[in-house]
Design a protein around this motif. Structure first.
Motif, mmCIF file in Angstrom:
data_model
loop_
_atom_site.group_PDB
_atom_site.id
_atom_site.type_symbol
_atom_site.label_atom_id
_atom_site.label_comp_id
_atom_site.label_asym_id
_atom_site.label_seq_id
_atom_site.Cartn_x
_atom_site.Cartn_y
_atom_site.Cartn_z
ATOM 1 N N LYS A 105 55.775 20.705 -32.367
ATOM 2 C CA LYS A 105 55.037 20.716 -33.638
ATOM 3 C C LYS A 105 55.838 20.036 -34.739
ATOM 4 O O LYS A 105 55.273 19.335 -35.580
ATOM 5 N N MET A 106 57.146 20.240 -34.748
ATOM 6 C CA MET A 106 57.984 19.590 -35.762
ATOM 7 C C MET A 106 57.911 18.073 -35.612
ATOM 8 O O MET A 106 57.871 17.348 -36.600
ATOM 9 N N ARG A 107 57.889 17.591 -34.376
ATOM 10 C CA ARG A 107 57.777 16.152 -34.127
ATOM 11 C C ARG A 107 56.431 15.628 -34.586
ATOM 12 O O ARG A 107 56.322 14.565 -35.176
ATOM 13 N N LYS A 148 59.758 25.717 -27.116
ATOM 14 C CA LYS A 148 59.492 24.291 -26.908
ATOM 15 C C LYS A 148 58.380 23.826 -27.846
ATOM 16 O O LYS A 148 58.451 22.741 -28.431
ATOM 17 N N ASN A 149 57.377 24.658 -28.012
ATOM 18 C CA ASN A 149 56.255 24.373 -28.911
ATOM 19 C C ASN A 149 56.702 24.068 -30.338
ATOM 20 O O ASN A 149 56.112 23.231 -31.015
ATOM 21 N N THR A 154 62.580 20.849 -23.705
ATOM 22 C CA THR A 154 62.836 22.202 -23.218
ATOM 23 C C THR A 154 64.314 22.555 -23.338
ATOM 24 O O THR A 154 64.666 23.652 -23.797
ATOM 25 N N GLU A 155 65.183 21.636 -22.958
ATOM 26 C CA GLU A 155 66.624 21.880 -23.066
ATOM 27 C C GLU A 155 67.049 22.019 -24.527
ATOM 28 O O GLU A 155 67.858 22.889 -24.871
ATOM 29 N N ALA A 156 66.505 21.176 -25.391
ATOM 30 C CA ALA A 156 66.847 21.244 -26.820
ATOM 31 C C ALA A 156 66.365 22.552 -27.433
ATOM 32 O O ALA A 156 67.063 23.160 -28.246
ATOM 33 N N ALA A 157 65.186 22.990 -27.038
ATOM 34 C CA ALA A 157 64.652 24.257 -27.555
ATOM 35 C C ALA A 157 65.548 25.419 -27.146
ATOM 36 O O ALA A 157 65.873 26.284 -27.962
#
Length: 66
Positions: free
Chosen positions: A19-21, A14-15, A4-7
């Motif tokens: 999805k990238m992961r 966040k999604n 969440t923080e990275a997004a």
């Protein structure tokens, strides 16, 4: 950083990072992350590198395979 923080840091949902992961992106163009048990974390330096790798001056020079 949490997902969440990275997004928030990247201006993404966040999604999107989740999805990238899970699926990756063509040409492995996704930010690096750290998996600690079940916890996923992102380092700000890795996010900055990923953001820099995606810099473009115009949309016509953007290459989504990078």
């Amino acid at each position: 950083m949490t997902t969440t923080e990275a997004a928030t840091y990247c201006g993404l949902a966040k999604n999107t990072l989740e999805k990238m992961r899970l699926y990756g992106r063509k040409g492995d163009n996704s930010p690096r992350f750290i998996k600690l048990g079940t916890a996923v974390r992102y380092h700000p330096d890795d996010l900055d590198v990923w953001i820099d790798r995606n810099r473009a001056i115009t949309t016509s020079e953007y290459d989504s395979t990078n």
